[in-house]
Write a protein that holds these residues in place. Structure first.
Motif, PDB file in Angstrom:
ATOM      1  N   HIS A 105       0.845  -1.185   0.000  1.00 42.88           N
ATOM      2  CA  HIS A 105       0.000   0.000   0.000  1.00 42.88           C
ATOM      3  C   HIS A 105       0.889   1.247   0.000  1.00 42.88           C
ATOM      4  N   LEU A 106       0.331   2.378  -0.430  1.00 38.13           N
ATOM      5  CA  LEU A 106       1.092   3.620  -0.494  1.00 38.13           C
ATOM      6  C   LEU A 106       1.662   4.009   0.860  1.00 38.13           C
ATOM      7  N   GLU A 107       0.875   3.808   1.927  1.00 37.76           N
ATOM      8  CA  GLU A 107       1.333   4.229   3.254  1.00 37.76           C
ATOM      9  C   GLU A 107       2.483   3.366   3.769  1.00 37.76           C
ATOM     10  N   THR A 129       2.913   6.569  -5.997  1.00 41.10           N
ATOM     11  CA  THR A 129       2.526   5.426  -6.825  1.00 41.10           C
ATOM     12  C   THR A 129       3.280   4.198  -6.343  1.00 41.10           C
ATOM     13  N   LEU A 130       2.758   3.036  -6.689  1.00 39.27           N
ATOM     14  CA  LEU A 130       3.433   1.775  -6.402  1.00 39.27           C
ATOM     15  C   LEU A 130       3.721   1.048  -7.711  1.00 39.27           C
ATOM     16  N   SER A 131       4.676   0.157  -7.678  1.00 41.81           N
ATOM     17  CA  SER A 131       5.059  -0.595  -8.869  1.00 41.81           C
ATOM     18  C   SER A 131       3.967  -1.584  -9.255  1.00 41.81           C
TER      19      SER A 131
END
Length: 329
Positions: free
Chosen positions: A147-149, A156-158
């Motif tokens: 998750h982003l947090e 963003t995440l991969s």
């Protein structure tokens, strides 16, 4: 059952090894997994230096040159091995928790860095879980945030993060919450939670009070993870000794004198009574070492928390290094 994993980035340094031993001694572990050992060969001597007593079972995956390497150690009075399966980046031990007669599998994981390689690792873990057909715990460094947090200042995440979430859902795994800290990996101002414990529902049915917490990371850039059942341990307190006692020239003389004065009592009774003068001598010559270490670790965690909150500069890093050196000493 209390299980811990730690990405230590190499066993060879005396500082790293001492931190592992200190962590192991303070945590009553039934199983300890070490990731990125950087050792092609692990001997009984290596295991005894870490575990500190007899009765340890272990399996390992060799490093590839100066990288990778896994080591899993367990108390043979707690866990009985049935099978062991190994891959380049994971190791799974299947066995029985003796006290509860609970057949299960514990899989130590060191995730890949490239998306395609990550997917291969997850497919292999799926196959092993199907092969064992028992409740499973996957524990270690997955090299992936979900998750982003879980990644500081991420927007963003991969694509592999979505793959990872899909794999967890397909496997019906529970990602145990880590309530005492936000991140498990630190490097400069970068922080992420990439270390985790994933368990099947069958595991939680047996141990519904399972919880996850972080330990002091010391010289590593990863925090150790400690997975434990919240039920209190009701056994007798062990008699403990400190290596530092034997460096003091007056310690053995004091023990011999106190032991002679106890006369012909039963051995266990003498050990129990001996603890009183030993405690008194320890306080006189060493003070409260455990309390000093606890305070240093609290200060180290405060620095990590400040970095997690967005504060980072050279002063903080120097302070952390100084605190770690004092704690080791």
């Amino acid at each position: 059952m209390i299980i811990s994993s730690w990405n230590i980035r190499g066993l060879d340094g005396a500082g790293k090894l001492s931190m592992v031993k200190n962590f192991k001694n303070k945590s009553r572990l039934d199983m300890l997994g070490l990731i990125e050992t950087k050792k092609e060969l692990v001997t009984k001597f290596d295991v005894m230096r870490i575990w500190g007593r007899d009765g340890a079972g272990w399996e390992y995956v060799s490093s590839v040159g100066a990288s990778r390497g896994l080591l899993l150690i367990w108390d043979e009075t707690v866990f009985k091995l049935i099978n062991c399966y190994k891959g380049d980046r994971w190791m799974c031990v299947e066995g029985v928790v003796i006290k509860d007669q609970f057949q299960c599998a514990v899989c130590l994981v060191y995730g890949a860095h490239v998306r395609a390689e990550k997917r291969v690792v997850w497919e292999e873990l799926s196959y092993i879980a199907g092969l064992c057909q028992v409740p499973v715990c996957f524990l270690g460094d997955f090299n992936e945030a979900m998750h982003l947090e879980e990644r500081k200042e991420a927007t963003t995440l991969s694509a592999s993060a979505e793959d990872f979430r899909d794999w967890i859902n397909d496997m019906e795994l529970v990602d145990l919450s880590l309530n005492d800290r936000r991140y498990t990996w630190f490097r400069g101002s970068s922080c992420s939670r990439i270390d985790r414990s994933l368990v099947t529902l069958g595991w939680l049915e047996m141990y519904p009070g399972t919880r996850l917490r972080g330990g002091p990371r010391g010289l590593s850039d990863h925090c150790p993870l400690i997975m434990e059942e919240s039920r209190k341990f009701d056994g007798p307190r062990p008699f403990r000794s400190l290596d530092s006692w034997f460096t003091h020239e007056g310690f053995l003389r004091m023990v011999k004198e106190e032991w002679r004065e106890l006369g012909d009592r039963q051995f266990l009774d003498k050990m129990k009574v001996l603890s009183i003068p030993v405690q008194r001598w320890h306080k006189q010559h060493f003070g409260n070492i455990a309390e000093k270490i606890r305070k240093f670790e609290e200060e180290i965690k405060k620095v990590d928390d400040m970095v997690s909150s967005g504060m980072h500069d050279g002063t903080l890093e120097l302070r952390r290094r100084a605190l770690v050196r004092c704690c080791e000493k």
